[in-house]
Design a protein around this motif. Structure first.
Motif, PDB file in Angstrom:
ATOM      1  N   LEU A 195      98.341  -3.888  72.493  1.00  0.00           N
ATOM      2  CA  LEU A 195      97.910  -4.488  71.246  1.00  0.00           C
ATOM      3  C   LEU A 195      98.712  -3.974  70.075  1.00  0.00           C
ATOM      4  N   GLU A 196      99.124  -2.685  70.146  1.00  0.00           N
ATOM      5  CA  GLU A 196      99.908  -2.124  69.045  1.00  0.00           C
ATOM      6  C   GLU A 196     101.319  -2.715  69.017  1.00  0.00           C
ATOM      7  N   LYS A 197     101.788  -3.142  70.184  1.00  0.00           N
ATOM      8  CA  LYS A 197     103.157  -3.645  70.288  1.00  0.00           C
ATOM      9  C   LYS A 197     103.230  -5.178  70.203  1.00  0.00           C
ATOM     10  N   LYS A 198     102.127  -5.835  69.810  1.00  0.00           N
ATOM     11  CA  LYS A 198     102.105  -7.287  69.769  1.00  0.00           C
ATOM     12  C   LYS A 198     103.153  -7.835  68.816  1.00  0.00           C
ATOM     13  N   SER A 199     103.248  -7.246  67.638  1.00  0.00           N
ATOM     14  CA  SER A 199     104.221  -7.738  66.647  1.00  0.00           C
ATOM     15  C   SER A 199     105.636  -7.528  67.140  1.00  0.00           C
ATOM     16  N   ASP A 200     105.872  -6.373  67.794  1.00  0.00           N
ATOM     17  CA  ASP A 200     107.216  -6.114  68.318  1.00  0.00           C
ATOM     18  C   ASP A 200     107.589  -7.138  69.409  1.00  0.00           C
ATOM     19  N   PHE A 201     106.570  -7.445  70.245  1.00  0.00           N
ATOM     20  CA  PHE A 201     106.815  -8.409  71.314  1.00  0.00           C
ATOM     21  C   PHE A 201     107.146  -9.798  70.728  1.00  0.00           C
ATOM     22  N   GLN A 202     106.355 -10.188  69.690  1.00  0.00           N
ATOM     23  CA  GLN A 202     106.622 -11.480  69.057  1.00  0.00           C
ATOM     24  C   GLN A 202     107.990 -11.512  68.401  1.00  0.00           C
ATOM     25  N   TYR A 203     108.373 -10.448  67.761  1.00  0.00           N
ATOM     26  CA  TYR A 203     109.669 -10.410  67.096  1.00  0.00           C
ATOM     27  C   TYR A 203     110.810 -10.496  68.122  1.00  0.00           C
ATOM     28  N   ALA A 204     110.610  -9.788  69.234  1.00  0.00           N
ATOM     29  CA  ALA A 204     111.644  -9.833  70.282  1.00  0.00           C
ATOM     30  C   ALA A 204     111.810 -11.250  70.834  1.00  0.00           C
ATOM     31  N   LEU A 205     110.653 -11.912  71.050  1.00  0.00           N
ATOM     32  CA  LEU A 205     110.732 -13.298  71.523  1.00  0.00           C
ATOM     33  C   LEU A 205     111.470 -14.184  70.531  1.00  0.00           C
ATOM     34  N   LEU A 206     111.171 -14.001  69.221  1.00  0.00           N
ATOM     35  CA  LEU A 206     111.823 -14.798  68.188  1.00  0.00           C
ATOM     36  C   LEU A 206     113.335 -14.613  68.219  1.00  0.00           C
ATOM     37  N   GLU A 207     113.780 -13.391  68.319  1.00  0.00           N
ATOM     38  CA  GLU A 207     115.212 -13.099  68.310  1.00  0.00           C
ATOM     39  C   GLU A 207     115.910 -13.674  69.552  1.00  0.00           C
ATOM     40  N   ILE A 208     115.249 -13.490  70.691  1.00  0.00           N
ATOM     41  CA  ILE A 208     115.885 -13.931  71.948  1.00  0.00           C
ATOM     42  C   ILE A 208     115.914 -15.455  72.045  1.00  0.00           C
ATOM     43  N   ILE A 209     114.806 -16.100  71.730  1.00  0.00           N
ATOM     44  CA  ILE A 209     114.708 -17.557  71.923  1.00  0.00           C
ATOM     45  C   ILE A 209     115.470 -18.314  70.845  1.00  0.00           C
ATOM     46  N   LEU A 210     115.262 -17.949  69.561  1.00  0.00           N
ATOM     47  CA  LEU A 210     115.887 -18.708  68.477  1.00  0.00           C
ATOM     48  C   LEU A 210     117.394 -18.509  68.416  1.00  0.00           C
ATOM     49  N   GLU A 211     117.900 -17.489  69.127  1.00  0.00           N
ATOM     50  CA  GLU A 211     119.352 -17.275  69.191  1.00  0.00           C
ATOM     51  C   GLU A 211     120.057 -18.482  69.796  1.00  0.00           C
ATOM     52  N   HIS A 212     119.319 -19.237  70.639  1.00  0.00           N
ATOM     53  CA  HIS A 212     119.896 -20.376  71.341  1.00  0.00           C
ATOM     54  C   HIS A 212     119.681 -21.705  70.594  1.00  0.00           C
TER      55      HIS A 212
END
Length: 485
Positions: free
Chosen positions: A69-86
């Motif tokens: 739960l503490e890492k939820k924002s980090d997980f969302q940010y990582a997804l944003l960076e990885i997915i939107l890169e394409h």
């Protein structure tokens, strides 16, 4: 090297226009792809696909407890960076059920530094769409169009559970260049339509031209040069000029032909008159023989009229008839024929004009065989019957008992061909040279004027006659052009 035909040149031009039209169509398609409609379509697909992938990947991570739960924002940010890169030009983030914005990323941002802040002016629209997606559990989108650019917004629910939040994306679409491409596209489209219409028009012109040329060609080829009628006017102005020129040339040719025939008849008539001096001596000889016979029979009959006159009378009568026929034929030769042409049914003409010839053939047991390959023709039936009667009389005379005389009628080019063939001894090359000269007979009872009369009648019709011989006997061939009545 011969120059290519007009049809080939026009066909090559049409192919060139077709190639230009295809190339222009490709350019128009490319311009369409750069137009505002195409750009908005591609941008919307990219934004919706990115939004769906952000929501799906996050939901998968949440189901599989891929983060604390503490890492939820980090997980969302990582997804944003990885997915939107394409996804070029797509920025996005997550929206919480508390109606607050979570992590945001714009990996393909081309400006200086890293873009971390959500544009304030876009927050109300994003907040509204995310709230609707969260409540309706369905993807929500909206397009805002400005004068220079448009913005496409997308929001996707994170799961089917109510109030679980949403993912959102947005993409900016430059419309000024798109509108320029749209105008360019319309301009090209107008040019394309013009080229297509020009190509169709050229194709129709070529087709019509070729059709009219072939029609003119068929009209000319179905007639011989000697009997070419006036050609019908052609719809094509240029071809009609050619038609007029051909008609004028044909008129002069027909006039020259008529004048030539007139001169030929005059020359033939003069030749006959000039030959009278030569013929007079031969004529005197021909008349002297029957006169000598008549004189001798009369002298004998006067000695004993009662017993000898009945025997001498038939011979005297026959000799008088011979002289009468000779004089009539001589008169016919010295007169110019006046051809009175009419269209004749050939079979009816043969059946009614040669009764005496048929009786002569039957008495000698000679078969007369007729072959009719032409039904009707235009000629002078009286004079041509006289000519054919002379030929048949000679053929029957030279044909042995139980032999055959064949007569054929057929058309060749623009002439009626009449063939008379017997089964006699034939005609030698030496005799053939003098065959149509007067007083050159090879029959015992002939006077040498029959074939001369035949030759004159045929020439009066503008035709010709010749003896070409055959393996079985003599063969005469007459050519009779169609006579204008």
């Amino acid at each position: 090297m011969p120059r290519p035909s007009l049809r080939l040149c026009l066909a090559a031009l049409w192919v060139f226009i077709l190639g230009v039209a295809i190339a222009l169509a490709a350019v128009i398609y490319e311009a369409y792809e750069q137009g505002p409609g195409s750009q908005i379509r591609h941008a919307s697909l990219s934004a919706e696909k990115a939004c769906t992938e952000l929501a799906t990947k996050f939901s998968w991570g949440e189901e599989n407890k891929s983060y604390s739960l503490e890492k939820k924002s980090d997980f969302q940010y990582a997804l944003l960076e990885i997915i939107l890169e394409h996804y070029e030009g797509v920025e996005g983030g997550y929206w919480n059920s508390e109606k607050t914005f979570g992590p945001y990323a714009y990996p393909t941002y081309e400006g200086n530094g890293i873009k971390r802040d959500i544009p304030e002016s876009e927050r109300p629209t994003l907040n509204r769409l995310a709230d609707q997606a969260n409540l309706k559990h369905a993807l929500q989108s909206e397009l805002k169009r400005g004068s220079r650019e448009g913005i496409y917004y997308t929001a996707c629910p994170l799961s089917l559970v109510a109030n679980s939040g949403a993912a959102w994306t947005m993409i900016r679409i430059p419309l000024s260049t798109g509108f320029a491409y749209s105008k360019f596209q319309w301009s090209l489209s107008l040019i394309f339509v013009f080229i297509i219409i020009s190509g169709i028009g050229l194709g129709l012109v070529v087709y019509r031209w070729i059709r009219n040329v072939r029609s003119l060609e068929r009209e000319i080829l179905q007639h011989s040069v000697d009997n070419l009628p006036p050609l019908n006017p052609n719809p094509e102005l240029e071809l009609n000029r050619i038609v007029d020129a051909i008609n004028q040339l044909n008129s002069r040719f027909q006039a020259s032909k008529a004048e030539t025939k007139k001169l030929e008849r005059k020359i033939a008539h003069n030749d006959r008159l000039s030959a009278l001096g030569k013929m007079a001596a031969e004529m005197a000889h021909e008349i002297r023989n029957p006169l000598a016979t008549i004189s001798l029979k009369l002298e004998n009959a006067l000695v004993d009229p009662a017993s000898r006159l009945p025997l001498a009378a038939p011979i005297i009568y026959a000799q008088i008839g011979r002289m009468d026929r000779l004089i009539n034929m001589l008169l016919a030769m010295t007169q110019q024929f006046a051809i009175k042409a009419q269209t004749v049914d050939i079979q009816d003409w043969v059946s009614t004009s040669f009764l005496n010839i048929r009786k002569n053939a039957e008495s000698k047991k000679v078969s007369l065989l007729f072959d009719f390959q032409v039904e009707r023709w235009s000629f002078d039936p009286f004079h041509l019957a006289r000519a054919l009667e002379n030929l048949l009389s000679n053929a029957i005379a030279f044909t042995a008992i139980h032999g055959q005389v064949r007569v054929s009628f057929f058309k060749e080019d623009s002439n009626l061909i009449i063939i008379v063939e017997d089964e006699g001894p034939g005609i030698s090359a030496q005799v053939r040279d003098t065959l149509f000269e007067p007083f050159k007979s090879h029959r015992v009872d002939g006077n040498g004027l029959g074939l001369v009369l035949v030759d004159d009648i045929v020439k009066a019709h503008g035709g010709s006659i010749e003896e070409i011989g055959s393996s079985s006997g003599a063969l005469f061939r007459m050519e009779i052009p169609w006579q204008k009545s």
